[in-house]
Design a protein around this motif. Structure first.
Motif, PDB file in Angstrom:
ATOM      1  N   PRO A   1       8.508 -11.844  19.223  1.00 45.51           N
ATOM      2  CA  PRO A   1       7.218 -12.530  19.301  1.00 45.51           C
ATOM      3  C   PRO A   1       6.001 -11.625  19.168  1.00 45.51           C
ATOM      4  O   PRO A   1       5.050 -11.966  18.479  1.00 45.51           O
ATOM      5  CB  PRO A   1       7.265 -13.202  20.687  1.00 45.51           C
ATOM      6  CG  PRO A   1       8.716 -13.365  20.976  1.00 45.51           C
ATOM      7  CD  PRO A   1       9.390 -12.183  20.350  1.00 45.51           C
ATOM      8  N   VAL A   2       6.027 -10.450  19.835  1.00 39.78           N
ATOM      9  CA  VAL A   2       4.842  -9.592  19.785  1.00 39.78           C
ATOM     10  C   VAL A   2       4.611  -9.085  18.367  1.00 39.78           C
ATOM     11  O   VAL A   2       3.472  -9.082  17.866  1.00 39.78           O
ATOM     12  CB  VAL A   2       5.001  -8.422  20.774  1.00 39.78           C
ATOM     13  CG1 VAL A   2       3.842  -7.445  20.626  1.00 39.78           C
ATOM     14  CG2 VAL A   2       5.052  -8.947  22.206  1.00 39.78           C
ATOM     15  N   HIS A   3       5.675  -8.684  17.668  1.00 39.19           N
ATOM     16  CA  HIS A   3       5.530  -8.248  16.287  1.00 39.19           C
ATOM     17  C   HIS A   3       5.124  -9.406  15.385  1.00 39.19           C
ATOM     18  O   HIS A   3       4.332  -9.220  14.445  1.00 39.19           O
ATOM     19  CB  HIS A   3       6.839  -7.627  15.802  1.00 39.19           C
ATOM     20  CG  HIS A   3       7.150  -6.328  16.456  1.00 39.19           C
ATOM     21  ND1 HIS A   3       8.335  -5.645  16.254  1.00 39.19           N
ATOM     22  CD2 HIS A   3       6.440  -5.563  17.309  1.00 39.19           C
ATOM     23  CE1 HIS A   3       8.332  -4.532  16.961  1.00 39.19           C
ATOM     24  NE2 HIS A   3       7.190  -4.459  17.606  1.00 39.19           N
ATOM     25  N   LEU A   4       5.649 -10.581  15.669  1.00 34.81           N
ATOM     26  CA  LEU A   4       5.270 -11.759  14.880  1.00 34.81           C
ATOM     27  C   LEU A   4       3.776 -12.047  15.037  1.00 34.81           C
ATOM     28  O   LEU A   4       3.080 -12.359  14.063  1.00 34.81           O
ATOM     29  CB  LEU A   4       6.093 -12.960  15.329  1.00 34.81           C
ATOM     30  CG  LEU A   4       5.769 -14.294  14.645  1.00 34.81           C
ATOM     31  CD1 LEU A   4       6.112 -14.225  13.165  1.00 34.81           C
ATOM     32  CD2 LEU A   4       6.516 -15.433  15.321  1.00 34.81           C
ATOM     33  N   ILE A   5       3.281 -11.934  16.249  1.00 37.41           N
ATOM     34  CA  ILE A   5       1.849 -12.164  16.486  1.00 37.41           C
ATOM     35  C   ILE A   5       1.011 -11.136  15.745  1.00 37.41           C
ATOM     36  O   ILE A   5      -0.013 -11.458  15.127  1.00 37.41           O
ATOM     37  CB  ILE A   5       1.563 -12.127  18.000  1.00 37.41           C
ATOM     38  CG1 ILE A   5       2.202 -13.340  18.679  1.00 37.41           C
ATOM     39  CG2 ILE A   5       0.080 -12.064  18.288  1.00 37.41           C
ATOM     40  CD1 ILE A   5       2.190 -13.274  20.197  1.00 37.41           C
ATOM     41  N   ALA A   6       1.458  -9.869  15.777  1.00 35.34           N
ATOM     42  CA  ALA A   6       0.712  -8.826  15.079  1.00 35.34           C
ATOM     43  C   ALA A   6       0.678  -9.070  13.579  1.00 35.34           C
ATOM     44  O   ALA A   6      -0.344  -8.834  12.921  1.00 35.34           O
ATOM     45  CB  ALA A   6       1.332  -7.454  15.385  1.00 35.34           C
ATOM     46  N   VAL A   7       1.781  -9.544  13.010  1.00 36.76           N
ATOM     47  CA  VAL A   7       1.819  -9.826  11.575  1.00 36.76           C
ATOM     48  C   VAL A   7       0.961 -11.034  11.243  1.00 36.76           C
ATOM     49  O   VAL A   7       0.262 -11.073  10.229  1.00 36.76           O
ATOM     50  CB  VAL A   7       3.275 -10.037  11.118  1.00 36.76           C
ATOM     51  CG1 VAL A   7       3.318 -10.545   9.683  1.00 36.76           C
ATOM     52  CG2 VAL A   7       4.058  -8.732  11.226  1.00 36.76           C
ATOM     53  N   ALA A   8       0.974 -12.036  12.116  1.00 38.87           N
ATOM     54  CA  ALA A   8       0.244 -13.271  11.837  1.00 38.87           C
ATOM     55  C   ALA A   8      -1.259 -13.060  11.782  1.00 38.87           C
ATOM     56  O   ALA A   8      -1.965 -13.827  11.122  1.00 38.87           O
ATOM     57  CB  ALA A   8       0.578 -14.320  12.900  1.00 38.87           C
ATOM     58  N   VAL A   9      -1.774 -12.028  12.453  1.00 33.78           N
ATOM     59  CA  VAL A   9      -3.214 -11.778  12.418  1.00 33.78           C
ATOM     60  C   VAL A   9      -3.690 -11.542  10.985  1.00 33.78           C
ATOM     61  O   VAL A   9      -4.811 -11.907  10.622  1.00 33.78           O
ATOM     62  CB  VAL A   9      -3.568 -10.577  13.320  1.00 33.78           C
ATOM     63  CG1 VAL A   9      -5.038 -10.207  13.183  1.00 33.78           C
ATOM     64  CG2 VAL A   9      -3.249 -10.893  14.766  1.00 33.78           C
ATOM     65  N   GLY A  10      -2.856 -10.949  10.158  1.00 37.70           N
ATOM     66  CA  GLY A  10      -3.243 -10.669   8.785  1.00 37.70           C
ATOM     67  C   GLY A  10      -3.141 -11.847   7.842  1.00 37.70           C
ATOM     68  O   GLY A  10      -3.553 -11.743   6.682  1.00 37.70           O
ATOM     69  N   LEU A  11      -2.607 -12.960   8.292  1.00 41.91           N
ATOM     70  CA  LEU A  11      -2.479 -14.142   7.443  1.00 41.91           C
ATOM     71  C   LEU A  11      -3.813 -14.877   7.326  1.00 41.91           C
ATOM     72  O   LEU A  11      -4.713 -14.692   8.160  1.00 41.91           O
ATOM     73  CB  LEU A  11      -1.444 -15.099   8.027  1.00 41.91           C
ATOM     74  CG  LEU A  11       0.025 -14.679   7.963  1.00 41.91           C
ATOM     75  CD1 LEU A  11       0.860 -15.646   8.789  1.00 41.91           C
ATOM     76  CD2 LEU A  11       0.513 -14.651   6.530  1.00 41.91           C
ATOM     77  N   PRO A  12      -3.957 -15.721   6.316  1.00 38.35           N
ATOM     78  CA  PRO A  12      -5.116 -16.626   6.312  1.00 38.35           C
ATOM     79  C   PRO A  12      -5.110 -17.476   7.582  1.00 38.35           C
ATOM     80  O   PRO A  12      -4.050 -17.834   8.111  1.00 38.35           O
ATOM     81  CB  PRO A  12      -4.901 -17.476   5.062  1.00 38.35           C
ATOM     82  CG  PRO A  12      -4.014 -16.646   4.183  1.00 38.35           C
ATOM     83  CD  PRO A  12      -3.135 -15.859   5.100  1.00 38.35           C
ATOM     84  N   LEU A  13      -6.292 -17.798   8.057  1.00 38.11           N
ATOM     85  CA  LEU A  13      -6.397 -18.502   9.327  1.00 38.11           C
ATOM     86  C   LEU A  13      -5.620 -19.818   9.307  1.00 38.11           C
ATOM     87  O   LEU A  13      -4.980 -20.183  10.301  1.00 38.11           O
ATOM     88  CB  LEU A  13      -7.874 -18.760   9.647  1.00 38.11           C
ATOM     89  CG  LEU A  13      -8.160 -19.447  10.975  1.00 38.11           C
ATOM     90  CD1 LEU A  13      -7.607 -18.623  12.131  1.00 38.11           C
ATOM     91  CD2 LEU A  13      -9.657 -19.656  11.152  1.00 38.11           C
ATOM     92  N   ALA A  14      -5.653 -20.523   8.191  1.00 42.00           N
ATOM     93  CA  ALA A  14      -4.939 -21.805   8.123  1.00 42.00           C
ATOM     94  C   ALA A  14      -3.444 -21.637   8.301  1.00 42.00           C
ATOM     95  O   ALA A  14      -2.772 -22.497   8.890  1.00 42.00           O
ATOM     96  CB  ALA A  14      -5.231 -22.489   6.789  1.00 42.00           C
ATOM     97  N   ASP A  15      -2.880 -20.501   7.812  1.00 43.64           N
ATOM     98  CA  ASP A  15      -1.441 -20.255   7.960  1.00 43.64           C
ATOM     99  C   ASP A  15      -1.108 -19.648   9.312  1.00 43.64           C
ATOM    100  O   ASP A  15      -0.032 -19.894   9.871  1.00 43.64           O
ATOM    101  CB  ASP A  15      -0.960 -19.331   6.841  1.00 43.64           C
ATOM    102  CG  ASP A  15      -1.140 -19.951   5.467  1.00 43.64           C
ATOM    103  OD1 ASP A  15      -1.119 -21.189   5.371  1.00 43.64           O
ATOM    104  OD2 ASP A  15      -1.312 -19.187   4.497  1.00 43.64           O
TER     105      ASP A  15
END
Length: 961
Positions: A187-201
């Protein structure tokens, strides 16, 4: 600034660099040319701030970086890569950007490769910075994408957010989406990766994590959601996301605190878009929640302060007033420990804030809130008549002494009228001198006001009033011992200083006052006439404080020295304080006089041990031939106490090159107290290394073991002292009769010699056949131990002892799956252990060597053949493969790894199959399970060995780790 290369490159490099990094930063900022010289000679000293200063000369910086290689530690057998300089993320100064743009595009690309923004990984809860890598941001989009792809590698590693923030939104989304599948189970790595996604994704992913029942995931997810909106940079979207964070304010304290910190650090443009509802909800929930801590309140106060000042800068008076009112509620909370510094707002905004925040009925609002608001507007207090009058009235008439003191401090804040207002307060009530701002003014600027204050306090004490200075802000009185700034009394008139000393002396002798107050008063006295009686008759803490103050009360007069020497002989806290004062007085006296005064105290058998120890430390600090002679004579005193010798020993270490001193110290190490003082890692001279070698050879077992442990990692270079120390360790490692603790520590020290590239390291061109022992010190130890283990003349006891030491050698050289093992050393040791019959340890080292070669893109078939020969018919010799990993770095040589895995699988034996399975599992996870690794996994599921086939069947080709 001279650079000590031996210290900058030796075993204490980190401590050396940390102690000088600030100085190097100042040098680089003031003189970039000198900073470049420091970078060339001692690159560890250059931190982020210094790197920004060096970027002002990019062409010269690039020339220096081209000549630097990566700093140790470097895995054995691997060439160091290019040196990389760390720079802070975020925009650079305009002059720096202009200098960087003057470079050609290839040079700018190379500089961006060598200078990377630090941080950016989500390693702990807290604010996630979204600033871009400043050098990447200057490159064309295609070059930025290429460099970020190189940093990520083919193994799918996480990319620092600073690098992602420099990319175009489409490229950033592509990099992040490619890593979502891999990290979905962490989860923590997933959250860190998700920050770089477009906000909608990213929003659905982060909201799912923010609604998880585990606080560990929520504490990362809410700040990450705000960081993702901040990275997008759309004020409307940021406002929408901030409004949706209401659940975070009502969550546990840790979630609330870190979400507030994320909001606090956002850019001014986005902060202006933050809805007032968010400010109100976050503030009221923080103040009203019982679990809020000082850190949470500080984060809320910082957010509101920034909001107020930002709104004032834009001319939005209404928003500024709203934020200021909320800020008052935070700073008046008893749990708040932050600053009450005035807001940076202009006068019209301050007038509007006061007019809208103050109700018409004065009794309708808590006075603490009004005072807090006045504190925030204190820089404009004289232009706010209502606030000014209210603070004056509160200070003089309000019943609460704390509120009165705070109001008085606010009222005297304006510098233009501070002195006159302090005079008015003192005239109305001398107890206002207890307010820190008033005390500073009357002791440093208006010393004419001191007389009335000191006279009032002194009169109360002489009259027997234990309440001392008493008034509005000190209604209960009590002994008053103010603490003016150091040196403030130097500008006072003699009369004022005399009154001050009389007040302190009266407080120090007041038996009704607390002991701590009395000791504080004695410590501030500088009058020998008052200090001598206190030193003679006062209780122990007060007497010790008086003796300490005597050391700062004047020159080293004979009468003063006699008093201190007499008290030094009494021992206890008085004796230690007296010797400490002697030390400060004798620091300016001639060396001969100081030594002559201290020798009788040091050598007197009747003197307390504590006084003799302080005398020894004083002589050691003075230094010089006379002091050294006195210390040696004290050491030689018959029946000298061990603690006194322990105090003398550190100063004798500077004479360790003398044989007579070395002999004394060696004999002293038989005492544990002296041993702890003598055998230390704080001394790094060659003479001390030679002394440690002597302790290893001639000391008792405890001292030898301690010396071996101290030499671990410190034998660096080719000097005679280093060679002698290495040989001493070798002798201890093979000597019969030495206990386990000695040879255990000596073998560890010998193994560390090769790791540091020191004595006897085999060069690249040396003719070393695989299996032939190296000619370094460890090789000599191995040869001697193997001879003892295999000789027909060896008794069972000798053979058993040699095998145990060989096993220790294997443990010292082996590393986790060959990650930091020297291949040649491992080859040689495996052969030696096999000759001695230690086949399990030989197999472990042979596998270490094969894995280490594979990490360097070398399939090494001969090494694998040797390892398989040892384990194929004996699976019990295999190490535990459940935690096998190819290391933290990406797999740069996937082809060699794949070829080795196929070779192991095709052998068809159980041991080779399990090794192939470990390689496929590790490499597949590192590469995101590319097609070749999925194919290998399918082949292993059909392996003839049932254990291998079952392990492959249970392995799911998803995710990484």
């Amino acid at each position: 600034m001279p650079v000590d290369r031996s210290a900058a490159d030796g075993p204490y490099t980190y401590r050396y660099a940390q102690g000088r990094k600030l100085v190097a930063t100042v040098v680089a900022e003031r003189d970039p040319a000198a900073g470049l010289a420091l970078l060339r000679d001692a690159p560890r000293l250059i931190g982020e701030r210094a790197a920004v200063a060096l970027l002002r000369r990019p062409a010269e910086l690039l020339d220096v970086l081209r000549g630097l290689r990566a700093l140790p530690p470097v895995p054995p057998g691997e060439e160091p890569g290019p040196f990389e300089l760390t720079v802070p993320a975020g925009p650079l100064a305009r002059t720096t950007v202009a200098a960087l743009r003057s470079l050609s595009e290839p040079d700018l690309v190379e500089l961006a490769t060598r200078c990377r923004a630090g941080g950016g990984h989500l390693r702990a809860p807290g604010r996630q910075e979204v600033a871009a890598d400043p050098l990447l941001a200057l490159l064309p989009p295609a070059e930025r994408r290429r460099l970020v792809a190189e940093r990520a590698g083919s193994a799918g590693h996480r990319v620092p957010l600073a690098a992602l923030a420099a990319l175009e939104p489409a490229d950033r989304a592509e990099f992040s989406e490619a890593r979502l599948e891999r990290w979905k189970r962490r989860p923590v790595h997933l959250i860190a990766v998700a920050v770089g996604l477009p906000l909608a994704d990213a929003e659905p992913i982060l909201r799912e994590q923010a609604s998880h029942h585990r606080i560990h995931q929520r504490v990362y997810a809410w700040p990450a959601l705000l960081a993702c909106a901040e990275l997008k940079g759309d004020p409307h979207e940021f406002a929408r996301i901030a409004l949706s964070c209401e659940r975070a304010w009502h969550d546990q304290e840790e979630v609330r605190r870190h979400t507030l910190r994320q909001l606090t650090g956002t850019t001014a443009r986005l902060l202006a878009a933050l809805p007032e509802q968010v400010l109100r909800d976050a503030t009221l929930t923080t103040v009203q929640s019982r679990d809020s801590k000082a850190e949470t309140l500080a984060a809320a106060a910082s957010l509101l302060r920034r909001t107020t000042e930002s709104a004032a800068a834009r001319g939005d008076w209404r928003r500024a007033a709203t934020a200021a009112r909320l800020l008052c509620q935070v700073v008046t909370d008893p749990r708040h420990r932050g600053s009450y510094g005035p807001l940076r707002v202009d006068l019209p905004t301050a007038r509007h804030i006061w007019a809208t925040a103050t109700p018409s009925g004065e009794a309708s609002e808590d006075p603490a809130v009004r005072i807090a608001l006045a504190e925030l507007l204190a820089s404009h207090l004289t232009e706010l008549p209502d606030a000014d009058a209210l603070m004056h009235r509160t200070a003089l008439t309000y019943d609460d002494p704390r509120a009165a003191a705070r109001a008085a401090a606010v009222w005297v804040t304006p510098a233009r009228v501070r002195e006159d207002r302090c005079a008015q307060l003192i005239a109305a009530d001398p107890s206002f001198a207890a307010v820190a701002e008033v005390l500073t003014t009357i002791t440093e600027r208006r010393t004419d006001l001191l007389a009335s204050v000191l006279a009032s306090a002194r009169t109360a004490v002489e009259a027997g009033d234990s309440r001392g200075l008493r008034g509005r802000v000190r209604p209960r009185g009590g002994a008053w011992v103010p603490r003016p700034r150091a040196g403030a009394t130097g500008r006072w008139q003699p009369k004022e200083r005399r009154q001050w000393y009389e007040l302190l002396a009266a407080a120090a002798t007041d038996e009704r006052a607390p002991m701590r107050v009395r000791a504080d008063a004695a410590a501030q006295l500088r009058s020998p006439a008052h200090l001598h009686p206190l030193a003679e008759h006062a209780p122990q803490p007060v007497a010790a404080a008086a003796l300490t103050a005597l050391g700062e009360s004047g020159p080293a007069a004979p009468e003063l020295l006699a008093t201190l020497l007499r008290h030094a002989g009494t021992g206890g806290v008085r004796g230690r304080a007296a010797v400490a004062s002697l030390r400060s007085l004798l620091a300016e006296a001639p060396d001969g006089q100081a030594v002559a005064l201290l020798i009788p105290l040091l050598n007197a058998p009747t003197s307390p041990v504590g006084s003799r120890k302080e005398a020894a430390r004083t002589l050691g600090a003075l230094g010089g031939e006379g002091a050294d002679t006195a210390l040696l004579e004290a050491w030689d005193q018959p029946h000298q106490h061990r603690d006194v010798r322990a105090a003398i020993a550190p100063f004798l270490l500077r004479l360790a090159d003398r044989d007579d001193v070395s002999r004394r110290l060696l004999e002293g190490t038989r005492e544990p107290a002296v041993r702890d003082a003598v055998i230390t890692r704080s001394v790094t001279s060659a003479a001390y290394i030679a002394f440690l070698a002597r302790v290893v050879r001639e000391g008792d077992d405890d001292s030898a073991a301690a010396a071996c442990a101290t030499l671990h990692g410190r034998i660096v270079g080719e000097g005679p002292a280093m060679r002698d120390a290495a040989h001493a360790l070798a002798e201890a490692a093979v000597a019969e009769g030495r206990p386990q603790k000695v040879w255990h520590a000596s073998i560890a020290g010998i193994a560390a010699i090769g790791e540091n590239g020191a004595i006897g390291e085999i060069g690249e061109g040396a003719d070393v056949a695989m299996g032939r022992p190296p000619t370094d010190v460890l090789g000599q130890v191995l040869g001697a131990l193997v001879d003892k283990a295999t000789a027909n003349s060896s008794t069972e006891h000798v053979r058993r002892d040699a095998l145990r030491r060989l096993e220790r050698c294997a443990d010292a050289v082996s590393s986790g799956y060959g990650s930091y093992v020297d291949m040649r050393r491992a080859d040689a040791m495996a052969a030696a252990l096999e000759d001695a019959g230690l086949l399990h340890e030989a197999a472990r080292l042979a596998l270490d060597a094969a894995w280490a070669a594979l990490r360097r893109a070398d399939p090494a078939p001969k090494r694998w053949a040797k390892a398989l020969r040892l384990v194929e018919n004996h699976p019990g010799r295999l190490p535990d493969l459940s935690g096998f990993s190819l290391g933290a770095t990406p797999v740069r040589h996937a082809e060699a790894t794949l070829r080795t895995a196929r070779m192991l699988r095709e052998r068809g034996t159980p041991s080779a199959g399990l090794l192939a399975m470990a390689l496929v599992r590790a490499a597949g996870a590192r590469t995101g399970w590319d097609a070749p690794w999925r194919t290998e996994l399918s082949a292993l599921r059909r392996h003839t060995d049932p254990d291998t086939a079952m392990a492959a069947l249970l392995t799911e080709p998803v995710g990484g780790g």
